[in-house]
Design a protein around this motif. Structure first.
Motif, short mmCIF file in Angstrom:
data_model
loop_
_atom_site.label_atom_id
_atom_site.label_comp_id
_atom_site.label_asym_id
_atom_site.label_seq_id
_atom_site.Cartn_x
_atom_site.Cartn_y
_atom_site.Cartn_z
N GLY A 176 -45.35 -119.02 -98.37
CA GLY A 176 -45.46 -117.64 -98.86
C GLY A 176 -44.95 -116.64 -97.84
O GLY A 176 -44.25 -115.68 -98.19
N HIS A 177 -45.27 -116.89 -96.56
CA HIS A 177 -44.76 -116.00 -95.50
C HIS A 177 -43.24 -116.04 -95.47
O HIS A 177 -42.58 -115.00 -95.37
N THR A 178 -42.69 -117.24 -95.57
CA THR A 178 -41.23 -117.37 -95.53
C THR A 178 -40.62 -116.61 -96.71
O THR A 178 -39.67 -115.85 -96.53
N VAL A 179 -41.16 -116.80 -97.88
CA VAL A 179 -40.61 -116.14 -99.07
C VAL A 179 -40.64 -114.62 -98.89
O VAL A 179 -39.67 -113.92 -99.17
N SER A 180 -41.75 -114.13 -98.38
CA SER A 180 -41.88 -112.70 -98.21
C SER A 180 -40.91 -112.18 -97.16
O SER A 180 -40.27 -111.15 -97.33
N ARG A 181 -40.77 -112.93 -96.07
CA ARG A 181 -39.84 -112.51 -95.02
C ARG A 181 -38.40 -112.54 -95.50
O ARG A 181 -37.57 -111.72 -95.11
N LEU A 182 -38.08 -113.54 -96.33
CA LEU A 182 -36.71 -113.67 -96.84
C LEU A 182 -36.37 -112.62 -97.88
O LEU A 182 -35.24 -112.50 -98.32
N TYR A 183 -37.38 -111.89 -98.30
CA TYR A 183 -37.18 -110.82 -99.27
C TYR A 183 -36.76 -111.36 -100.62
O TYR A 183 -35.97 -110.76 -101.35
N LEU A 184 -37.29 -112.52 -100.96
CA LEU A 184 -36.98 -113.13 -102.24
C LEU A 184 -38.02 -112.71 -103.27
O LEU A 184 -39.19 -112.52 -102.92
N ASP A 185 -37.60 -112.61 -104.51
CA ASP A 185 -38.57 -112.55 -105.59
C ASP A 185 -39.29 -113.91 -105.58
O ASP A 185 -38.64 -114.95 -105.58
N PRO A 186 -40.63 -113.95 -105.56
CA PRO A 186 -41.32 -115.24 -105.52
C PRO A 186 -40.85 -116.17 -106.63
O PRO A 186 -40.84 -117.39 -106.45
N MET A 187 -40.44 -115.60 -107.76
CA MET A 187 -39.98 -116.47 -108.83
C MET A 187 -38.65 -117.15 -108.46
O MET A 187 -38.42 -118.29 -108.82
N SER A 188 -37.82 -116.45 -107.71
CA SER A 188 -36.59 -117.08 -107.23
C SER A 188 -36.94 -118.24 -106.31
O SER A 188 -36.37 -119.33 -106.39
N ALA A 189 -37.89 -117.99 -105.42
CA ALA A 189 -38.29 -119.03 -104.48
C ALA A 189 -38.85 -120.23 -105.23
O ALA A 189 -38.50 -121.38 -104.94
N ALA A 190 -39.68 -119.96 -106.24
CA ALA A 190 -40.27 -121.06 -106.99
C ALA A 190 -39.19 -121.86 -107.72
O ALA A 190 -39.23 -123.10 -107.73
N THR A 191 -38.22 -121.16 -108.29
CA THR A 191 -37.13 -121.85 -108.98
C THR A 191 -36.36 -122.73 -108.00
O THR A 191 -36.06 -123.89 -108.28
N ILE A 192 -36.05 -122.18 -106.84
CA ILE A 192 -35.29 -122.93 -105.85
C ILE A 192 -36.09 -124.16 -105.39
O ILE A 192 -35.56 -125.28 -105.32
#
Ligand code: ADP
Length: 778
Positions: free
Chosen positions: A501-517
């Motif tokens: 979650g920290h990585t996703v937030s730092r990367l400035y991704l939409d969490p849904m993008s991160a989940a898809t990836i």
């Protein structure tokens, strides 16, 4: 008088006087009275070009004088450097300016020593997420164009960013600058700020609609501007502005259009009108400006721009080089250029007042709307507000164009007689809340659902809705989503972000993008063996029957990608990864045009083994079509990474070169994020890194080493490779003649490349002339 303003560094009022500011404009005076330079928060809702920038500057200078740091939040990246240039005139007072754009994952520590920091709200938000230490030194924050909280994509970030800054420092001064809107009081209430709300302008503005042979103004007066049969309205109006008798009356025109392409074609047409109005002196100085434009770059755009400028007209849009933009702006302000055709970015940008403003296009293509959508009143008013140069024009004129009486009436209704629009928070939309809820938890602004709701209660959204029932419901949906995807965890009441979650937030991704990836990468791991066997099934059978919905991978027959040797196919493939990132909400997909559905259904069938996820059933048409449009976008990226020429891609996918760039940039960012997520999950990152590097440079894998050398792009790398120079080591030893031939006889280029490759003997002087193949230039 500026002298009477308290709290400023000594000498500021003298400096202002040299700039022609001998007394404050009324809105500025009201702002100072409200405590602007004593650190009081303020919302200034004031028309365009009525001195908002000075309000911001006074507040920032006073903050600096108090020993604090000021932050200026710009709405667009393109405006950051313009503001920087504007503020740099305070450097003689020891004020240091820093601009922070660029990568979203750095903490920008160097900014700590600056007095004024200029950044977009996305950047500020990401700096908060990355714990930039200087955030705590801030005393004054200026939010430019705060009415953009109304914007679906950018609004929530601005809103949340201001919320966090204020939560960190409850004494923070917030100065919010807004266009004139219907509910500036709501913004002031939200920010606990005083309000200056006025439609005062330094110069009178007349607004009207041109129809037939005359402009009808808001006060019902008419002005004859005849349009000859077959002629267009815009050139007739530009000619009319130029035709004033006195020099003071001889005016310039700004024409607002709805696309870059339209700006260029309008300028090309309008220079036929302006060219006849030029004096010899003007011709000479315009020729010089044209030369400077050509010096900046030798692209086609540059040449077109220079040709127009020679004739007294120009175009202006966000796709221009920054140097080009400022050359055009300066020449217009100096009254050398008679006309600029511009996209609305100019209205939001620097100060380029004009005798007359024509809003030619009042509709713009909108994908969500599914057609040409009328512009907001607010946006049109900002463009119109550029009319009238204080001290030069008796008044400004803004003109809309109508081809029939119906349109004329509609324009009056929409843009002249209409009440001002009110802005509304868009925070409660799910993608926005998903992103910001995670960030708020990850950065420790909220440690429980209660704290998160308390934080959200301080947003504009909450102040605008009486029942915050909806906010609670959406928040719970979003928290649930974040937990399910293991971005946050709950321990009793306590919420915290996981490593992921920290990585996703730092990367400035939409969490849904991160989940898809993440899902896609896991799919790739799990199905590796199945995919291999599917591929090693040597069947070359072509797809015959219809597409099988939700077919099992192992059951489908596949053809490998034409270029890959079956035994060397590595999973995940580049296409699989491109398709994956194109499926995320952070990628703006291409549309399926007529015939595309069949075409990409076929591609989907042929390449299914490479796709990182299960193809949705064809009966689930919404999901299936979105899967196909991601595939179309993914195939475009693959073509690019397979060295297909730009021309061919633009034709095949019916896109502009700028679109390819845009997709490539977004894909590189998302693949970079995928690399980090894969690392976090202990998966292999190499295939992702390779796919990213290939799409960044538009080359096949074999050229990756060559394109790393500065000056070597995809075309040069290919030609070098094809003559046997396969990597930078080969460049050290290869015969110079061979190198020179591969570089089409360009000696300077060859020398520069050799130097960049670290070769010591770079001189091409002794190399014989090589036949120059001129059929194909680079
Ligand atoms: P806005 O930010 O509201 O669009 P600007 O700040 O660009 O407007 O102001 C428009 C112009 O007015 C600028 O050229 C600025 O220098 C000038 N200006 C601002 N305040 C004053 C003043 N008090 N007296 C004279 N000129 C001023």
């Amino acid at each position: 008088e500026p002298d009477d303003v308290s709290g400023l560094p000594p000498g500021v009022s003298d400096k202002l006087r040299t700039e022609g500011v001998t007394e404050l404009y009324p809105p500025q005076e009201s702002a100072v009275k409200a405590g602007l330079t004593d650190g009081e928060s303020l919302v200034a809702s004031v028309p365009t070009a009525s001195g908002k920038t000075l309000i911001a500057e006074l507040a920032m200078l006073a903050a600096i004088e108090r020993g604090e740091t000021a932050l200026y939040i710009v709405p667009l990246r393109a405006l950051a450097s313009e503001k920087q240039t504007e503020f740099e005139r305070w450097e003689e007072f020891g004020v240091d300016i820093g601009v922070s754009t660029g990568n979203y994952d750095s903490s920008g520590e160097w900014l700590a020593s600056r007095d004024i920091i200029v950044a977009t709200s996305e950047k500020v938000d990401s700096l908060i997420r990355n714990d930039a230490p200087w955030i705590n030194q801030l005393g004054c924050v200026v939010a430019d164009e705060v009415h953009l909280v109304n914007d679906r994509t950018r609004g929530p970030t601005l809103e949340v960013t201001l919320g966090k800054l204020r939560q960190r420092n409850t004494a923070l001064q917030v100065v919010a600058l807004s266009a004139t809107i219907g509910n500036a009081d709501a913004i002031a209430e939200w920010l606990d700020a005083s309000l200056v709300d006025t439609d005062w302008r330094p110069i009178e503005l007349q607004i009207g609609v041109h129809y037939g042979n005359a402009i009808t103004f808001d006060d019902a007066t008419q002005q004859r501007v005849p349009v000859a049969n077959g002629e267009r309205q815009t050139p007739a109006l530009v000619a009319d502005t130029l035709a004033g008798d006195s020099e003071d009356d001889q005016g310039s025109t700004l024409v607002f259009v709805n696309s870059r392409r339209n700006a260029e074609s309008a300028a090309r047409r309008l220079c036929d009108v302006t060219t006849s109005a030029l004096t010899e002196k003007e011709q000479a100085s315009l020729a010089e400006i044209a030369a400077s434009i050509r010096e900046v770059s030798d692209t086609e755009t540059s040449e077109t721009l220079a040709t127009c400028v020679e004739k007294g007209a120009a175009f202006h849009h966000a796709g221009l080089a920054a140097e080009h933009r400022s050359l055009v702006e300066d020449a217009f302000r100096d009254r050398q250029l008679k006309c600029i055709a511009a996209t609305p970015t100019l209205a939001a940008g620097v100060n380029t007042p004009s005798r007359r403003v024509i809003v030619r296009d009042w509709r713009r293509y909108d994908s969500e709307y599914g057609g040409m959508k009328p512009l907001d009143t607010l946006e049109v008013h900002q463009m119109m507000g550029r009319a009238g140069r204080p001290g030069l024009d008796p008044y400004g004129e803004a003109v809309l164009l109508a081809g029939d009486t119906e349109t004329r009436d509609e324009l009056f209704d929409r843009y002249i007689d209409a009440d001002l629009e009110s802005v509304r928070s868009k925070l409660a939309s799910e993608p926005a809340l998903r992103t910001h809820a995670l960030a708020t938890i990850a950065t420790g602004f909220a440690r429980s659902r209660t704290e998160l709701l308390a934080f959200l209660k301080e947003t504009l959204y909450a102040t605008q809705t009486d029942t915050n029932g909806r906010l609670k419901t959406v928040t719970d949906t979003v928290l649930d989503y974040l937990k399910r995807n293991e971005f946050i965890m709950q321990d009793g009441e306590t919420l915290s972000a996981t490593g992921l979650g920290h990585t996703v937030s730092r990367l400035y991704l939409d969490p849904m993008s991160a989940a898809t990836i993440i899902d896609g990468l896991r799919w790739a791991e799990k199905n590796k063996t199945t995919q291999r066997s599917a591929l090693q099934d040597n069947s070359t059978e072509q797809a015959t029957g219809s597409f099988q919905p939700a077919s099992e991978l192992v059951n489908s027959k596949h053809d490998t990608h034409q270029d890959s040797d079956e035994s060397t196919v590595r999973y995940p493939t580049a296409l699989g990864l491109y398709h994956l990132v194109c499926r995320t909400p952070d990628m703006y997909e291409l549309y399926l045009k007529s015939g595309d559905k069949e075409r990409f259904t076929q591609v989907c069938y042929e390449r299914e083994a490479e796709l990182l996820g299960r193809t949705p059933s064809e009966y689930d048409d919404v999901r299936f079509e979105s899967w196909l449009s991601a595939l179309k976008t993914g195939r475009l990226l693959e073509d690019w990474a397979d060295e297909t020429s730009e021309d061919q891609i633009t034709e095949q996918y019916d896109v502009g070169p700028g679109d390819i760039r845009g997709k490539v940039d977004t894909a590189s960012w998302l693949l970079g994020a995928a690399e980090q997520l894969a690392g976090e999950l202990g998966m292999k990152t190499k295939p992702i890194a390779d796919a990213r590097r290939r799409v960044e440079d538009g080359v096949r894998a074999e050229l990756l080493d060559l394109v790393d050398i500065r000056g070597v792009g995809r075309k040069r790398a290919r030609r070098l490779f094809d003559t046997g120079i396969q990597d930078s080591a080969d460049l050290q030893t290869a015969e110079k003649k061979t190198i020179l031939r591969a570089l089409r006889g360009r000696r300077k280029t060859a020398e520069r490349i050799l130097e960049n490759a670290g070769r010591t003997d770079t001189s091409m002087d002794s190399v014989d002339e090589v036949p120059n193949d001129s059929t194909n230039s680079d």
